[in-house]
Design an enzyme around this catalytic site. Structure first.
Site, PDB file in Angstrom:
ATOM      1  N   GLU A   1     -16.115  -4.008  -1.987  1.00  9.54           N
ATOM      2  CA  GLU A   1     -15.947  -2.789  -1.191  1.00  9.54           C
ATOM      3  C   GLU A   1     -17.264  -2.161  -0.759  1.00  9.54           C
ATOM      4  O   GLU A   1     -17.429  -1.740   0.386  1.00  9.54           O
ATOM      5  CB  GLU A   1     -15.110  -1.745  -1.943  1.00  9.54           C
ATOM      6  CG  GLU A   1     -13.623  -2.035  -1.966  1.00  9.54           C
ATOM      7  CD  GLU A   1     -13.194  -2.979  -3.077  1.00  9.54           C
ATOM      8  OE1 GLU A   1     -14.081  -3.401  -3.865  1.00  9.54           O
ATOM      9  OE2 GLU A   1     -12.000  -3.295  -3.184  1.00  9.54           O
TER      10      GLU A   1
ATOM     11  N   HIS B   1      -4.594   3.344  -9.524  1.00 10.70           N
ATOM     12  CA  HIS B   1      -4.103   3.189  -8.147  1.00 10.70           C
ATOM     13  C   HIS B   1      -3.479   4.483  -7.627  1.00 10.70           C
ATOM     14  O   HIS B   1      -2.715   4.443  -6.672  1.00 10.70           O
ATOM     15  CB  HIS B   1      -3.051   2.076  -8.057  1.00 10.70           C
ATOM     16  CG  HIS B   1      -3.611   0.696  -7.936  1.00 10.70           C
ATOM     17  ND1 HIS B   1      -4.108   0.008  -9.005  1.00 10.70           N
ATOM     18  CD2 HIS B   1      -3.754  -0.136  -6.874  1.00 10.70           C
ATOM     19  CE1 HIS B   1      -4.519  -1.195  -8.613  1.00 10.70           C
ATOM     20  NE2 HIS B   1      -4.324  -1.301  -7.324  1.00 10.70           N
TER      21      HIS B   1
END
Lengths: 326, 336
Positions: free
Chosen positions: A60, A129
């Site tokens: 990322e 998450h």
């Protein structure tokens, strides 16, 4: 007009902007061949090819950095981060680089990237998450942060974000990708600044953003049954915040509730209520109320998760509290 | 390369050394603030590599990006030394308008895309610059200068992998001065030969002496030709040494004076001066005159410009945070 799901609206915006400008590219994990975890780029790999719809490795920070570097040459990358938790890995390139390069260079170099990422709780996705984190980005100079509440803004704000010369973070929500709304067939743009009064009322102002706007609308409906007229404001943008729209509403209703899905400390509610106190303290007839998540990592267990995250009833109760009815 | 070019290169390296020496003095006089990282000792690397690249031609230049030890890379890319010194002084005439300082030299007009303080951050930015150039078919490449210490950041591994799979035209120049701030390379790094580390990413690489500008230029030419023609990344490592500390607050307690003396014998300016004298291109007296001319230029033009330039205006504090003239169609505000 056509009924369009949130994910379809995002997909359409990608498609139109990529057709319009060769410099627009999309990058992210599984966005190409697989079509995107939320289908936001479905079919675009076949249409625009692997050099414009780029499947990235799971890296990322650096693929965000590559997007930023490309933007410094005039490209317009739309970077998807699969979950806002993973955006934490990209904070160096995003906050230390993209947000500061224009300033550090004395205005010479822009970083017109768009970063799209879902930030919210869904169903038992657990602590890694389920982050929201809007507060982290909205506190950073040099970024724009927007939170489309439905397909209309998801489409129109993404298109504006691609064309805007600043780095823009678009915070979506896992529970909204299938949300449907009629949107015009012809091309349109929705601005990146400005809150919106999405329901007019006279007794109390309910302020939300992203998914919490829907909680406010549900609470407003229930309040209506109690004979209370609630105005609902969608902040739409968390950076910069449209304080003027909030002030006008609070001067009319004299009561305010802020609904945020995130934890309270140093959060959206804290910022909005500070603004209300600074801008229109004497218009208030009661102390403003924050409706927010419990100060815990989001638990897996469904009962605990429900207890941790605010729902429409919490916003309703918050409104009653602000109005002195409980 | 003709004799005039060789003399020019020697003068450039002398200028770079004197520029840094004079910055040191200005720092001690507190005219320069913040952190100051000087390039002395490593001049042959930036000078030699960029001599082989497209520089000094404005927006046609190759893209150049580096870390915080960035003054000299900017000047060799084409930035006016006066604008760099004015930046160190924090002046409005500085190349970053006084908003960046020593660690954040930028000059978009020469495609010098910045100095960055986060070690390893330029790796992905460089790959992105290369992606932009490739996409726009400009035949430019990106050149990223970083030290050996940067190679232990995650961005090194992530970026080498992506640059390789996407065939990005980027040259990674590793200036191996053997110390990551103050930690010697063998104490911080499992594989001390840095060029070997990119083999894991199927990237071509090589290692060379970084103190001899002729060796640097020969190696850089091959690497740059490869990157530009093949549109593939290349990792080139130069063994070098910084003569001063990491930054101004560094007492160099981690190095022995004997080690420093050994490397100072390989001073890139001395090596090149000796060679040009031996080749009969220049005399020791010419070099003395050149040094004097450089010193005068720095004092009478570079320093004078920085000293006499205006400060940024406080009223302009909040300029350049975002686009100062945004298009209302995209920005709004929302009309209700």
């Amino acid at each position: 007009m056509a009924e369009t799901a949130y994910w379809e609206a995002i997909r359409r915006a990608h498609d139109e902007e990529m057709a319009n400008d060769e410099l627009v590219i999309a990058m992210g994990e599984d966005i190409g061949v697989a079509g995107g975890t939320y289908k936001a780029t479905l079919g675009l790999y076949d249409k625009y090819g692997e050099e414009r719809v780029i499947d990235t490795p799971i890296s990322e920070n650096s693929y965000t950095g590559i997007g930023i570097g490309a933007s410094m040459t005039g490209m317009r990358p739309i970077i998807e981060i699969m979950s806002i938790n993973f955006a934490l890995l990209a904070l160096d390139t995003l906050i230390n680089a993209a947000a500061k390069i224009r300033y550090m260079s004395g205005g010479q170099i822009a970083c017109p990237i768009v970063m799209r990422t879902p930030g919210g709780t869904a169903h038992q996705l657990a602590a890694q998450h389920s982050a929201r984190l809007a507060r982290m980005f909205m506190s950073t100079s040099g970024l724009r942060v927007v939170t489309p509440r439905g397909p209309l803004d998801a489409y129109g704000m993404l298109k504006s974000a691609v064309r805007c010369n600043d780095p823009v973070i678009i915070i979506e929500h896992e529970q909204m990708y299938n949300l449907k709304e009629d949107i015009p067939d012809e091309e349109f743009f929705r601005p990146l600044e400005g809150a919106e009064v999405v329901r007019e009322g006279s007794d109390i102002t309910l302020i939300g953003y992203n998914f919490s706007v829907h909680l406010c609308l549900q609470a407003a409906k229930r309040l209506e049954g109690d004979g209370i007229s609630a105005e609902v404001i969608d902040l739409r943008a968390l950076k910069p915040i449209d304080r003027e729209t909030i002030r006008r509403s609070v001067e009319k209703t004299h009561h305010a509730v802020v609904a945020e899905e995130d934890e309270a400390p140093v959060g959206v509610g804290a910022e909005i209520i500070t603004g209300i106190i600074e801008d229109c303290f004497f218009a208030l007839d009661s102390q403003p109320v924050r409706v927010h998540a419990a100060d815990v990592p989001v638990p897996y267990n469904a009962t605990l998760e429900k207890a941790a995250i605010p729902d429409a009833n919490d916003v309703y109760q918050g409104a009653l509290k602000a109005l002195g009815k409980i | 390369m003709n004799d005039a070019d060789k003399k020019r290169l020697l003068r450039e390296m002398i200028l770079y050394r004197r520029f840094e020496d004079r910055s040191f003095e200005a720092y001690m006089e507190r005219k320069i603030g913040g952190f100051l990282h000087l390039y002395s000792g490593q001049e042959a690397v930036a000078t030699g590599v960029l001599e082989m690249a497209v520089v000094g031609q404005g927006r046609k230049n190759d893209y150049v990006i580096t870390g915080y030890r960035d003054h000299i890379h900017a000047i060799k890319t084409g930035t006016d030394p006066k604008a760099v010194m004015a930046e160190l002084y924090g002046k409005e005439t500085g190349c970053s308008k006084g908003r960046g300082g020593s660690m954040h030299i930028f000059d978009a007009s020469q495609n010098f895309m910045g100095g960055y303080a986060l070690v390893g951050q330029p790796f992905p930015l460089a790959a992105g610059l290369a992606m932009g150039a490739k996409h726009q078919k400009t035949n430019q490449i990106a050149i990223c200068f970083l030290g050996d210490g940067a190679n232990n950041q995650g961005t090194f591994h992530e970026t080498m992998n992506m640059a390789s799979i996407w065939n990005l035209p980027v040259l990674f120049v590793c200036e191996n001065n053997q110390y990551a701030i103050g930690t010697r390379i063998d104490r911080s790094t499992a594989v001390t030969d840095q060029y070997r580390r990119v083999e894991a990413y199927n990237m071509k690489s090589s290692q060379h002496d970084g103190m001899d500008i002729d060796i640097v230029m020969a190696a850089a030419k091959d690497a740059i030709d490869y990157v530009r023609k093949e549109s593939k990344p290349y990792f080139i490592e130069f063994m070098t040494y910084r003569f001063r500390g990491h930054s101004m607050s560094d007492a160099k307690g981690y190095r022995t004076r004997e080690e420093e003396a050994e490397w100072e014998k390989r001073d890139p300016i001395k090596i090149y001066s000796r060679r040009l004298v031996e080749e009969g291109i220049i005399t020791p007296e010419d070099i003395k005159a050149m040094e004097k001319e450089v010193d005068d230029y720095i004092e009478n033009e570079v320093i004078k410009f920085a000293e006499e330039s205006p400060e940024p205006k406080v009223e302009e504090l909040t300029r350049y945070v975002l686009d100062d003239n945004p298009d209302p169609r995209w920005i709004g505000p929302l009309q209700q």
